[in-house]
Design a protein around this motif. Structure first.
Motif, PDB file in Angstrom:
ATOM      1  N   ARG A 150       0.853  -1.202   0.000  1.00  0.00           N
ATOM      2  CA  ARG A 150       0.000   0.000   0.000  1.00  0.00           C
ATOM      3  C   ARG A 150       0.885   1.247   0.000  1.00  0.00           C
ATOM      4  O   ARG A 150       1.876   1.308   0.738  1.00  0.00           O
ATOM      5  N   GLY A 151       0.506   2.245  -0.773  1.00  0.00           N
ATOM      6  CA  GLY A 151       1.158   3.554  -0.725  1.00  0.00           C
ATOM      7  C   GLY A 151       0.132   4.548  -0.193  1.00  0.00           C
ATOM      8  O   GLY A 151      -0.701   5.038  -0.948  1.00  0.00           O
ATOM      9  N   ASP A 155      -2.794   7.154  -1.932  1.00  0.00           N
ATOM     10  CA  ASP A 155      -4.234   7.191  -1.673  1.00  0.00           C
ATOM     11  C   ASP A 155      -4.669   8.530  -1.072  1.00  0.00           C
ATOM     12  O   ASP A 155      -5.759   9.019  -1.377  1.00  0.00           O
ATOM     13  N   TYR A 156      -3.827   9.070  -0.209  1.00  0.00           N
ATOM     14  CA  TYR A 156      -4.179  10.299   0.518  1.00  0.00           C
ATOM     15  C   TYR A 156      -2.987  11.259   0.370  1.00  0.00           C
ATOM     16  O   TYR A 156      -2.080  11.283   1.214  1.00  0.00           O
ATOM     17  N   THR A 195      -5.393  -8.755   3.349  1.00  0.00           N
ATOM     18  CA  THR A 195      -5.545  -8.082   2.053  1.00  0.00           C
ATOM     19  C   THR A 195      -4.963  -6.675   2.008  1.00  0.00           C
ATOM     20  O   THR A 195      -4.755  -6.124   0.931  1.00  0.00           O
ATOM     21  N   GLY A 196      -4.744  -6.064   3.163  1.00  0.00           N
ATOM     22  CA  GLY A 196      -4.260  -4.683   3.188  1.00  0.00           C
ATOM     23  C   GLY A 196      -5.355  -3.653   2.984  1.00  0.00           C
ATOM     24  O   GLY A 196      -5.075  -2.454   2.942  1.00  0.00           O
ATOM     25  N   SER A 197      -6.596  -4.089   2.866  1.00  0.00           N
ATOM     26  CA  SER A 197      -7.682  -3.127   2.642  1.00  0.00           C
ATOM     27  C   SER A 197      -8.093  -2.460   3.963  1.00  0.00           C
ATOM     28  O   SER A 197      -7.869  -3.018   5.039  1.00  0.00           O
ATOM     29  N   ASN A 198      -8.693  -1.290   3.836  1.00  0.00           N
ATOM     30  CA  ASN A 198      -9.104  -0.548   5.031  1.00  0.00           C
ATOM     31  C   ASN A 198     -10.267  -1.252   5.720  1.00  0.00           C
ATOM     32  O   ASN A 198     -11.305  -1.482   5.107  1.00  0.00           O
ATOM     33  N   LYS A 201     -11.078   3.902   8.642  1.00  0.00           N
ATOM     34  CA  LYS A 201     -10.174   5.057   8.462  1.00  0.00           C
ATOM     35  C   LYS A 201     -10.736   6.212   9.272  1.00  0.00           C
ATOM     36  O   LYS A 201     -11.911   6.543   9.149  1.00  0.00           O
TER      37      LYS A 201
ATOM     38  N   GLU B  41      -6.384   2.214  -2.459  1.00  0.00           N
ATOM     39  CA  GLU B  41      -7.037   1.610  -1.288  1.00  0.00           C
ATOM     40  C   GLU B  41      -7.203   0.096  -1.418  1.00  0.00           C
ATOM     41  O   GLU B  41      -8.262  -0.463  -1.154  1.00  0.00           O
ATOM     42  N   ALA B  42      -6.140  -0.555  -1.887  1.00  0.00           N
ATOM     43  CA  ALA B  42      -6.051  -2.022  -1.931  1.00  0.00           C
ATOM     44  C   ALA B  42      -6.945  -2.664  -2.982  1.00  0.00           C
ATOM     45  O   ALA B  42      -7.178  -3.878  -2.933  1.00  0.00           O
ATOM     46  N   HIS B  45      -6.158  -6.308  -4.583  1.00  0.00           N
ATOM     47  CA  HIS B  45      -5.093  -7.005  -3.854  1.00  0.00           C
ATOM     48  C   HIS B  45      -5.240  -8.533  -3.841  1.00  0.00           C
ATOM     49  O   HIS B  45      -4.254  -9.240  -4.110  1.00  0.00           O
ATOM     50  N   LEU B  76       2.704   2.035  -7.578  1.00  0.00           N
ATOM     51  CA  LEU B  76       2.315   0.910  -6.722  1.00  0.00           C
ATOM     52  C   LEU B  76       2.640  -0.423  -7.384  1.00  0.00           C
ATOM     53  O   LEU B  76       3.310  -1.286  -6.805  1.00  0.00           O
TER      54      LEU B  76
END
Lengths: 402, 387
Positions: A150-151, A155-156, A195-198, A201, B41-42, B45, B76
């Protein structure tokens, strides 16, 4: 299958393959800096009680972590510090098992003392999570195979700090907690470790902040909460949802992080403030507050019911953890300290920025029982695991053990 | 009879091998496509993680195909692809199996390929043959890869230093000039500039980096309580350079300034006056001979907004967290002909000594840091060289 065995297996699954000899994140598994049962030397020289020493390919303020027989560390290199390294060494002999590099996708600029590899990585026992000032989050398996990347600045885009970011990651249950706060855009996110998903937040106070999240253990793992510190206060949230549990609304320091012990939170605020969460209450009970216990950069340590706090010019103050009453003050080697103190086997280990390690006997009077000068800049917090302490500089990683 | 059977067997094996080869290539392409679908935001993935695990099983012959995928990869996905390349190369080298050196050399030689990928290949080739840098770097002084270029410049600087120390001043001067022309990193530039100064050569540093020197300024506007950052003051939507606007305390008009600082710093405390809680706008015209993508690289300790031809390029509210060369890199586009660059520079009201700076420096360059100059830029004789 017997019920007891089923329960045991369930516990093992929930806790991953975490072992007693692990040091999985900044200041250890509970962010306490304490490895109660470890037996590590109180004296060492350049050769004596040094099990091994290895070269590192780049700079780092990040501390090592230990997962079983793997010692993992991050580093950054290149003229712009935009090469991000993750290295894995064999704890037994220091052999490099693997190394991976990644290109920074966010800003890598920092104060000269800091560098891109400032945050300490974390692990859930199955995966390794590396984090950098660039706000890149890397997830690898224990053999160095990338699981996701993730970067967060991708994303933000305004999540960055021209002086560099420093907050370390923590894993609580199956959520990776990332705090990235600054003057322009501040967030905290809970990421699914797989998965690295949020998962969640949160918008956080718009203010530069270099503190790290801390886990406050509950009666069971389901009761664990995450403490998010900032200049505005301290917020306890549920790790899986980010939902606020309670909040302390007085301003806190933005460099040293809180520490917990026996259900009490010791947060750098008005010096140091002891807080006790109350069941069903949206605010914690303040137990005491002491202006004399004012940590500057290193986070405080709670060990054997005493607080150890390093103030300006290397003055260490020790106090009773229950009352906050000062027991003693002692000037360590004069100068600057960045690494947080750690403790094991009745001793407190402190590293001056110039690389001088000082070992104090834990007790009601100040007593230095060992010193050694590595003669290299040491800014990262050591790890203690398996009767060994791992210390890093910009150029080297040492294993100290008998 | 036996020979015919052998022939059929040989043809069969060839067809099978060819089919397998196509299948592997197709798998590689499919996995790369999946990885390149990763988004913010993934997004993507789970699929990419599986694809990467498959891709990392590819043999060394697939490396060139995987490397080419870096050419249009996002920041990425480039890291996902890099991970596959490293995994394959580590596995093959650990097993003492060869890498496709000739193909990798061809990839490296083609400067149209992704600079990061080419640097990665350069390092792989160096692992195979430690003499690779000696063989290749002399011809890579102007390489698009910043890191390869840096290594090549470092060698020229060492050679120049030896000539300088050996009192071969003319030869040293030539080498230092060569190094300076190629250098993009400030530490290397400073070494060359210092020595060239000792050898009597004046360097136009601002031109080397591509700093804008000619600015029109207007201000101060009100930023009391840091409230002015989101406020749209007249210069943001009125490009009339002869207009007069209501400022913080009085009417304000545009005025010209030209910085002679080698690093293009415009010190607003000196050029205007020492204001707190104030905002100044800086406007520059930049003539580009073609439409092109560029970096706008800014250094400032103040909050700022940047517009290019009326479009907001980026905005950042951060005060006094340091100022440095290339502190911010904003990717943008210049159109052919005249472009207008507008910068809003906000000062807060902190009273600490370290919080008094109100300044900026801005340069236009390509992704490697090579200066892109306005065709209407003043000639060097108007520019003073270094600090």
């Amino acid at each position: 299958m017997p019920r007891m065995l089923t329960t045991l297996l369930a516990i093992l699954v929930l806790t991953g393959s975490v072992g007693a000899a692990d040091w999985l994140q900044f200041r250890g598994n509970d962010n306490s800096g304490v490895a109660a049962d470890a037996k590590i030397p109180t004296l060492w020289t350049d050769t004596q009680n040094i099990a091994w020493k290895v070269d590192l390919p780049g700079r780092g303020l990040s501390g090592p972590i230990v997962i079983g027989d793997r010692v993992v560390i991050t580093a950054s290199s290149g003229f712009n510090q935009d090469r991000q390294h993750v290295l894995c060494f064999d704890a037994k002999d220091g052999r490099q098992r693997w190394q991976r590099q990644f290109w920074a996708t966010g800003r890598t600029l920092s104060h000269p003392k800091m560098c891109n590899a400032t945050p300490t990585p974390a692990s859930d026992g199955e995966r390794i999570f590396a984090f950098y000032s660039s706000n890149d989050v890397v997830c690898l398996d224990l053999d160095g195979n990338l699981q996701w990347f993730r970067g967060l600045t991708q994303d933000y885009p305004n999540v960055s700090n021209s002086l560099g970011m420093a907050s370390s990651l923590i894993v609580v249950g199956d959520t990776l907690i990332v705090q990235a706060e600054n003057d322009s855009e501040s967030i905290a996110v809970g990421l699914d470790v797989v998965t690295g998903s949020n998962r969640w937040k949160l918008d956080r106070p718009i203010q530069a902040n270099w503190t790290s999240p801390v886990v406050l253990r509950g009666k069971s793992s389901a009761d664990d909460v995450v403490l998010l510190q900032s200049g505005k206060g301290l917020t306890a949230v549920e790790p899986r949802t980010g939902k606020q549990v309670w909040e302390y609304t007085s301003g806190c320091e933005t460099i040293p992080s809180a520490v917990t012990s026996n259900g009490v939170v010791y947060v750098p605020s008005s010096g140091l403030t002891a807080l006790e969460p109350q069941v069903g209450s949206s605010s914690p009970k303040m137990l005491w507050q002491s202006a004399r216990l004012r940590p500057v950069t290193p986070s405080p340590l709670i060990y054997e019911d005493r607080i150890y706090s390093i103030g300006s010019a290397g003055v260490m103050t020790c106090a009773d953890a229950k009352s906050g009453e000062q027991l003693w003050q002692f000037r360590l080697k004069n100068g600057l300290y960045s690494a947080s103190p750690v403790a094991a086997n009745g001793h407190v280990y402190v590293f001056h920025e110039d690389g001088t390690g000082q070992v104090l006997k834990s007790g009601d009077k100040a007593e230095v029982v060992g010193t050694h000068e590595f003669k290299e800049t040491i800014l990262g917090t050591p790890a203690i695991a398996g009767n060994a302490m791992y210390v890093r500089s910009d150029g080297n990683l040492w294993k100290i053990s008998q | 009879m036996r020979s015919r059977a052998n022939w059929i067997l040989a043809v069969g094996c060839s067809v099978l091998c060819l089919s397998l080869s196509f299948a592997v290539a197709a798998d590689v392409a499919t996995n790369l496509k999946t990885i390149k679908s990763v988004g913010s935001e993934a997004k993507g993935h789970p699929q990419a993680t599986k694809a990467l695990a498959e891709l990392a099983k590819a043999d060394a012959k697939s490396l060139p195909q995987i490397l080419v995928a870096l050419d249009d990869a996002s920041p990425l996905t480039a890291n996902w692809i890099r991970s596959a390349i490293e995994t394959i190369a580590d596995r093959e080298l650990s097993a003492k199996r060869p890498l496709p050196v000739a193909d990798l050399e061809s990839y490296l030689a083609d400067t149209k390929h992704d600079p990061r990928g080419r640097r990665l290949v350069f390092e792989l080739l160096t692992r195979v043959d430690p003499k690779t840098p000696d063989r290749l770097l002399p011809g890579m002084l102007n390489d698009p890869s910043v890191e390869i270029r840096r290594d090549a410049v470092a060698r020229v600087l060492i050679r120049a230093g030896e000539l300088f120390d050996g009192n071969k001043k003319d030869d040293a001067k030539s080498e230092y000039q060569q190094a300076l022309t190629a250098a993009r990193d400030d530490d290397q530039v400073q070494v060359a500039v210092k020595r060239l100064g000792e050898l009597g050569v004046t360097v136009d540093l601002s031109r080397h980096f591509g700093f804008i020197q000619d600015w029109a300024l207007i201000g101060p506007f009100d930023n009391t309580g840091k409230l002015g950052f989101p406020v749209v003051f007249p210069p943001e939507n009125n490009d009339n350079l002869t207009a007069e606007f209501q400022g913080k305390d009085q009417k304000v008009r545009w005025s010209k300034t030209f910085t002679t600082d080698g690093y293009g710093v415009v010190d607003l405390n000196k050029v205007q006056a020492h204001h707190k809680g104030a905002i100044t706008y800086a406007r520059a015209e930049f003539t580009s001979d073609k439409s092109q993508d560029v970096d706008f690289r800014l250094g400032t300790p103040n909050s700022w907004k940047l517009w290019v031809n009326g479009e907001l390029a980026f905005a950042r509210e951060e005060y006094h967290r340091g100022a440095s060369l290339d502190q911010y890199r904003v990717r943008g586009k210049l159109k052919a002909g005249k472009n207008v660059i507008l910068l809003k520079v906000c000062q807060n009201e902190q009273t600490e000594m370290w919080a008094q700076r109100w300044q900026f420096q801005l340069r236009v360059c390509d992704a490697t840091g090579t200066a892109i100059l306005s065709s209407t830029r003043p000639t060097s004789d108007k520019a003073v060289t270094s600090r």
